[in-house]
Design an enzyme around this catalytic site. Structure first.
Site, PDB file in Angstrom:
ATOM      1  N   CYS A 140      42.222  43.114  39.059  1.00  0.00           N
ATOM      2  CA  CYS A 140      41.025  43.956  39.105  1.00  0.00           C
ATOM      3  C   CYS A 140      40.649  44.451  37.725  1.00  0.00           C
ATOM      4  CB  CYS A 140      41.232  45.146  40.027  1.00  0.00           C
ATOM      5  SG  CYS A 140      42.439  46.311  39.411  1.00  0.00           S
TER       6      CYS A 140
ATOM      7  N   CYS B  19      32.171  46.150  40.043  1.00  0.00           N
ATOM      8  CA  CYS B  19      32.609  47.017  41.143  1.00  0.00           C
ATOM      9  C   CYS B  19      34.003  47.569  40.850  1.00  0.00           C
ATOM     10  CB  CYS B  19      32.594  46.232  42.450  1.00  0.00           C
ATOM     11  SG  CYS B  19      32.935  47.232  43.922  1.00  0.00           S
ATOM     12  N   CYS B  20      34.934  46.680  40.434  1.00  0.00           N
ATOM     13  CA  CYS B  20      36.288  47.143  40.090  1.00  0.00           C
ATOM     14  C   CYS B  20      36.244  48.114  38.914  1.00  0.00           C
ATOM     15  CB  CYS B  20      37.180  45.957  39.724  1.00  0.00           C
ATOM     16  SG  CYS B  20      37.784  44.975  41.118  1.00  0.00           S
TER      17      CYS B  20
ATOM     18  N   CYS C 216      37.470  42.352  49.715  1.00  0.00           N
ATOM     19  CA  CYS C 216      37.998  41.368  48.759  1.00  0.00           C
ATOM     20  C   CYS C 216      39.404  40.893  49.128  1.00  0.00           C
ATOM     21  CB  CYS C 216      38.003  41.961  47.358  1.00  0.00           C
ATOM     22  SG  CYS C 216      36.363  42.478  46.812  1.00  0.00           S
TER      23      CYS C 216
ATOM     24  N   CYS D 132      41.256  45.903  48.375  1.00  0.00           N
ATOM     25  CA  CYS D 132      40.117  46.429  49.122  1.00  0.00           C
ATOM     26  C   CYS D 132      39.758  45.487  50.284  1.00  0.00           C
ATOM     27  CB  CYS D 132      38.909  46.567  48.207  1.00  0.00           C
ATOM     28  SG  CYS D 132      39.067  47.852  46.968  1.00  0.00           S
TER      29      CYS D 132
HETATM   30  S1  SF4 Z   1      38.552  44.927  44.906  1.00  0.00           S
HETATM   31 FE1  SF4 Z   1      36.432  44.448  45.648  1.00  0.00          FE
HETATM   32  S2  SF4 Z   1      35.657  46.278  46.742  1.00  0.00           S
HETATM   33 FE2  SF4 Z   1      37.526  46.874  45.565  1.00  0.00          FE
HETATM   34  S3  SF4 Z   1      36.725  47.720  43.681  1.00  0.00           S
HETATM   35 FE3  SF4 Z   1      37.142  45.531  43.261  1.00  0.00          FE
HETATM   36  S4  SF4 Z   1      35.242  44.385  43.784  1.00  0.00           S
HETATM   37 FE4  SF4 Z   1      35.058  46.497  44.595  1.00  0.00          FE
END
Ligand code: SF4
Length: 263
Positions: free
Chosen positions: A253, A146-147, A230, A227
């Site tokens: 991240c 996701c990151c 998280c 985010c």
């Molecule tokens: S901090 Fe969490 S929601 Fe944001 S990009 Fe990374 S995994 Fe995705």
């Protein structure tokens, strides 16, 4: 070898886990880059944060440097220092689509108060989002992936025109950042860390002295803000970054770690 003369190298072949190590005088395989890095480190070693930023934003790097900011809990300090030197400096902000609304409003407020003239909001393309995370729930299964598509890839694209970047990273924040140097070479460009030696007391004193706006979530129990899915509140006695990716073996991240890895 003094701490100021160490060179931190991120070896991108060794995977997503950060492996920073120190080598005297050589920060990259290219001898010319290593020599340039050593010269920049020599210039930076006796400078304060303002002085390191002058090195990053004027002279040989004028017009070639971008600042990376999350507009999080401590971001106002770096952005104030940047605005004092050149408020037209490009500021890259990763709008992941998963941020708190408070962060977006704080970005707008700081942009206004500090007179920042070139704040760029970065986001994954629609195609990338539909491919990687059509439901918007990837964070719950694979935070690195996701990151990667929400932060790392958009930032890598946005940094392409620049020869250098500035970050607000500090040594005290994480284990991986404890050996950080004021200047590094990372993913093909120089990286300046003017706040590398600052601690929370120093940040607080600067914020108070300059009456900088504070992120509204800090007083609500969020000393470090990323985010929304998280980030959680931090309880009394916990580390100040304990609310980031809580319960996971992850405290970065990836945008500062490796090529293609996943603030
Ligand atoms: S901090 Fe969490 S929601 Fe944001 S990009 Fe990374 S995994 Fe995705």
């Amino acid at each position: 070898m003094s701490a100021a003369n160490k060179v931190t190298v991120i070896d991108t072949r060794r995977g997503l886990t950060p492996h920073a190590f120190d080598r005297a005088g050589a920060g990259a395989s290219d001898p010319a880059i290593a020599a340039h890095l050593a010269a920049l480190l020599d210039k930076a070693k006796d400078r304060d944060a303002h002085g390191i930023l002058e090195l990053a934003l004027t002279g040989e790097f004028a017009g070639k440097t971008a600042v990376v900011s999350s507009f999080g809990a401590e971001s106002a300090v770096l952005l104030k220092l940047v605005a004092d030197i050149d408020p037209g400096t490009p500021v890259l902000f990763l709008n992941t689509g998963k941020l708190f609304g408070e962060t977006l409003r704080y970005r707008d407020r700081l942009q206004d108060v500090l007179g920042l003239g070139d704040v760029r909001s970065l986001a994954p393309s629609l195609e990338a989002r539909l491919n990687a995370d059509p439901e918007g729930t990837l964070w719950s299964r694979d935070t690195d992936a996701c990151c990667n598509f929400r932060k790392t890839i958009p930032l890598q694209k946005a940094l392409q025109p620049f020869s250098a970047q500035v970050t607000g990273r500090k040594r005290f924040q994480t284990r991986e950042r404890a050996d950080m140097q004021p200047v590094e070479y990372f993913e093909g460009r120089y990286r300046f860390n003017p706040l590398w030696q600052w601690d929370l007391a120093h940040l607080e004193a600067f914020t108070e002295e300059h009456k900088l706006p504070r992120h509204p979530l800090v007083e609500d129990g969020y000393p470090s803000i990323g985010c929304m899915p998280c980030t959680r509140r931090v309880q009394a006695g916990e580390d100040y970054r304990a609310g980031r990716w809580s319960g996971l073996d992850k405290d970065e991240c990836g945008i500062h770690l490796t090529d293609g890895g996943g603030i």
